[in-house]
Design an enzyme around this catalytic site. Structure first.
Site, short mmCIF file in Angstrom:
data_model
loop_
_atom_site.label_atom_id
_atom_site.label_comp_id
_atom_site.label_asym_id
_atom_site.label_seq_id
_atom_site.Cartn_x
_atom_site.Cartn_y
_atom_site.Cartn_z
N LYS A 211 -4.76 11.86 -11.69
CA LYS A 211 -4.45 13.28 -11.86
C LYS A 211 -3.96 13.55 -13.29
O LYS A 211 -4.44 14.44 -13.96
CB LYS A 211 -3.39 13.68 -10.83
CG LYS A 211 -2.97 15.12 -10.92
CD LYS A 211 -1.99 15.48 -9.81
CE LYS A 211 -1.36 16.83 -10.08
NZ LYS A 211 -0.42 17.25 -9.06
N GLU A 217 -0.78 1.92 -15.07
CA GLU A 217 -1.55 0.93 -14.30
C GLU A 217 -3.04 1.28 -14.36
O GLU A 217 -3.90 0.42 -14.60
CB GLU A 217 -1.11 0.92 -12.82
CG GLU A 217 0.29 0.40 -12.57
CD GLU A 217 1.35 1.49 -12.60
OE1 GLU A 217 1.10 2.56 -13.24
OE2 GLU A 217 2.42 1.27 -12.01
N GLY A 272 -0.71 14.61 -5.79
CA GLY A 272 -1.47 13.34 -5.75
C GLY A 272 -1.69 12.84 -4.33
O GLY A 272 -2.79 12.45 -3.95
N ARG A 273 -0.64 12.88 -3.52
CA ARG A 273 -0.76 12.33 -2.16
C ARG A 273 -1.46 13.30 -1.20
O ARG A 273 -1.61 13.00 -0.02
CB ARG A 273 0.63 11.95 -1.63
CG ARG A 273 1.67 13.04 -1.73
CD ARG A 273 3.07 12.50 -1.51
NE ARG A 273 4.11 13.49 -1.73
CZ ARG A 273 4.65 13.78 -2.92
NH1 ARG A 273 4.24 13.14 -3.99
NH2 ARG A 273 5.61 14.68 -3.03
N GLU A 358 6.92 9.58 0.06
CA GLU A 358 7.01 10.17 -1.28
C GLU A 358 7.33 11.67 -1.15
O GLU A 358 7.95 12.26 -2.03
CB GLU A 358 5.71 9.96 -2.08
CG GLU A 358 5.90 10.14 -3.58
CD GLU A 358 4.74 9.65 -4.43
OE1 GLU A 358 4.82 8.57 -5.01
OE2 GLU A 358 3.72 10.38 -4.50
N HIS A 389 1.51 -8.79 18.84
CA HIS A 389 1.82 -10.22 18.76
C HIS A 389 2.69 -10.53 17.55
O HIS A 389 2.72 -11.67 17.08
CB HIS A 389 0.51 -11.03 18.71
CG HIS A 389 -0.25 -10.89 20.00
ND1 HIS A 389 -0.03 -11.71 21.08
CD2 HIS A 389 -1.18 -9.99 20.39
CE1 HIS A 389 -0.81 -11.32 22.08
NE2 HIS A 389 -1.52 -10.27 21.69
N LYS A 513 9.28 3.64 -13.95
CA LYS A 513 8.20 3.69 -14.95
C LYS A 513 8.78 3.57 -16.36
O LYS A 513 8.30 2.82 -17.19
CB LYS A 513 7.44 5.02 -14.86
CG LYS A 513 6.55 5.19 -13.66
CD LYS A 513 5.76 6.49 -13.85
CE LYS A 513 5.12 6.97 -12.58
NZ LYS A 513 4.52 8.30 -12.71
O1 F6P Z 1 -3.09 10.27 -10.24
P1 F6P Z 1 -2.05 9.78 -11.19
O2 F6P Z 1 -1.59 10.84 -12.14
O3 F6P Z 1 -2.56 8.56 -11.93
O4 F6P Z 1 -0.77 9.37 -10.38
C1 F6P Z 1 -0.83 8.37 -9.40
C2 F6P Z 1 0.34 8.41 -8.49
O5 F6P Z 1 1.55 8.28 -9.20
C3 F6P Z 1 2.56 9.08 -8.63
O6 F6P Z 1 2.80 10.14 -9.48
C4 F6P Z 1 3.84 8.37 -8.46
O7 F6P Z 1 3.66 7.16 -7.81
C5 F6P Z 1 1.95 9.56 -7.32
O8 F6P Z 1 2.49 10.74 -6.85
C6 F6P Z 1 0.53 9.68 -7.70
O9 F6P Z 1 -0.28 9.78 -6.57
#
Ligand code: F6P
Length: 550
Positions: A211, A217, A272-273, A358, A389, A513
């Site tokens: 987003k 990452e 995002g979620r 979240e 189990h 972060k």
């Molecule tokens: O889509 P982006 O901006 O890479 O963010 C990834 C994720 O990081 C967060 O901002 C925090 O973990 C989430 O809300 C989001 O889904």
């Protein structure tokens, strides 16, 4: 009193009435409730779309439900719901509208943000995605060397990974089996290594999903993926045929080196979620095809319409949200298990963890004051039979109250062989047996009647009275998946509204972060990081020594 003029939640008469009612019900067992009302098994059920919801095995009476609905009315859950559907900026800490529901609105709907109807843009992106997905699926879109795309790798994390990765698993039997679709999220290089090691770069398409397009990452993995591609194809021009972006941030996409013509857009009013039914679902759409994707959106819409219009007594997301509040706030339950009886739902609970935790893992109310009541639960679970189990022992006989959702299907997935389909009744026998055992248990008298020696009677007794919701559907289709996800989205919404928290920000992920960025030079260069605490300093030194760097 809150700054917004509302009485603090735990001081409202509705809250106090529920606390008192909880005391009155303290000695009531589900066995008593079923004995008192022979129609409870059918009476305490609701339907929404293709979902049959049984809430009879909950520690509630008509009075409990009435009091819970009064709490919802007092906290104006439906008012906030209407504000959300209308595009008001209910994400107060980020001053944003919350409009994931617009992602599945029909073409002719009008939903405005800052005076602009967002629905045409939603459908324009969906149409572009459909066109692109069709071209990849048909082989018309080829790689740089002209080879057909056989592999699709989504690189993203959190909401830019969990949704499509989960839905791809759920809908595997609807996917084009000729395509290899993988999801890379972890910045641990092992993730990308395992996803690419057996693939031909010339046949591989990377979908970079972010987003913000700043998530370290994702950008790190995307950069490594580009190197992997270019090491094999040796021509910068190859990037245009092997990389597409899903983002709200065109500038950063261009900066990374992806042509914005290959970008599929979404908007800051999609959290995002809450985003996998936006452009973030492109990998899924390529896997299952645009028609199936749209069926899934229709499923979401069924539950959106229900949540928006059903009266409180018949409103399933409202009910499920309130039941969670009943246990979390009035029974001290700390967690909530989601236990699907479908192998295809193996990533479902992991997806819900982000959606729920979240969203509602907050301790500050919308007015900036600390909450004085429990908020979101720990959400956990894996497919049911495996859990039986492993950890079900604790649910049945442990000291903690763990409300659980059981999700099952009447039909096995169509592509199974007849022999494997025959196993389905056994799977579902377990499904029904578990909620029965959890609710009704086994009394000491029943154990004794089996001739169990007295010293073992207590060990073999099941207290029961463990609450569960059963969600049953005929079969697992794209539409049913959409219905299930929308159901949980709105359940989470209801709880956040009652708790008066902002379910749509996520400030809690920021600190880690920032600190990671600060610590990294200490690991790589042994740099002195000002203000590093003694424990972390010693750990960094140990790490460097183990890596032979000191
Ligand atoms: O889509 P982006 O901006 O890479 O963010 C990834 C994720 O990081 C967060 O901002 C925090 O973990 C989430 O809300 C989001 O889904």
């Amino acid at each position: 009193m809150n700054a917004d003029g509302r009485t603090r939640l735990n001081q409202t008469p509705e809250w106090t009435a529920l606390a008192k009612h909880r005391e009155e019900l303290a000695d009531t067992h589900l066995r008593d409730l079923f004995a008192a009302d022979p129609a409870r098994g059918t009476g305490y059920t609701l339907r929404v779309g293709d979902l049959y919801i049984d809430y009879s095995k909950h520690l509630v009476t008509d009075e409990t439900l009435r009091l819970l609905r009064e709490l919802a009315a007092a906290t104006d859950v439906f008012g906030l719901r209407d504000a959300m559907f209308c595009g008001e900026k209910i994400n107060v800490t980020e001053n944003r509208a919350v409009l994931h529901t617009a992602l599945r609105a029909p073409r002719d709907a009008v939903i405005e943000v800052d005076g602009e109807n967002v629905v045409p843009a939603v459908h324009a992106v969906l149409d572009r995605m459909s066109d692109f997905a069709d071209r990849v699926r048909s082989g018309e879109w080829t790689g740089h060397t002209g080879k057909r795309i056989k592999n699709v790798i989504n690189i993203g994390i959190g909401g830019s990974d969990l949704g499509p990765a989960m839905a791809y698993e759920v809908l595997r039997s609807f996917t084009d089996r000729a395509l290899t679709v993988r999801f890379v999220s972890n910045v641990d290089g092992a993730d990308l290594h395992e996803a690419t090691r057996d693939l031909d770069p010339a046949e591989t398409l990377f979908i970079i999903a972010s987003k913000t397009f700043t998530t370290i990452e994702t950008i790190t993995n995307a950069t490594s993926a580009r190197q992997w591609l270019l090491a094999a194809l040796g021509d910068e021009a190859a990037v245009a045929k092997h990389f597409v972006a899903l983002s709200t941030n065109a500038e950063k996409v261009a900066e990374f080196g992806i042509d914005t013509a290959n970008m599929f857009e979404f908007w800051d009013w999609v959290g995002g979620r809450y985003s996998y039914d936006s452009a973030i679902g492109l990998s899924l759409m390529i896997a299952i095809g645009p028609d199936r994707f749209r069926e899934m959106l229709d499923g979401f819409r069924i539950v959106d319409d229900h949540f928006r219009t059903a009266p409180a007594e018949a409103n399933v997301p409202l009910l499920l949200g309130l039941l969670g509040i009943w246990y979390g706030n009035f029974h001290d339950a700390q967690s909530h298990a989601v236990l699907p009886y479908s192998h295809y739902l193996s990533k479902f609970t992991a997806y819900l963890q982000q959606l729920d935790m979240e969203s509602n893992g907050k301790s500050v109310a919308r007015d900036g004051r600390p909450v004085e009541w429990q908020t979101g639960p720990v959400v956990w679970g894996t497919p049911g039979t495996n859990g039986q189990h492993a950890y079900y022992q604790l649910i049945h006989q442990g000291t903690k109250l763990i409300p659980a959702d059981f999700i099952g299907f009447a039909e096995p997935v169509a592509e199974l062989s007849e022999e494997l389909k025959a196993q389905h009744d056994l799977l579902m026998a377990n499904f029904f047996a578990q909620t029965q055992a959890l609710a009704f248990g086994k009394t000491a008298e029943e154990v004794r009647a089996e001739g169990v020696p007295e010293e073992l009677v207590a060990h073999k007794t099941f207290q029961g009275n463990r609450p569960t919701t059963t969600i049953l559907a005929r079969e697992l289709t794209p539409s049913v998946l959409g219905q299930l996800i929308a159901l949980y989205e709105h359940k989470v919404f209801v709880q956040g509204a009652v708790w008066n928290i902002d379910s749509f920000d996520q400030w809690g992920v920021e600190l880690g972060k920032v600190l990671a960025k600060r610590v990294e030079p200490a690991l790589t260069e042994g740099a002195d990081v000002p203000g590093l605490d003694a424990s972390t300093k010693a750990l960094v030194a140990a790490y460097r020594e183990l890596r032979g760097r000191s």
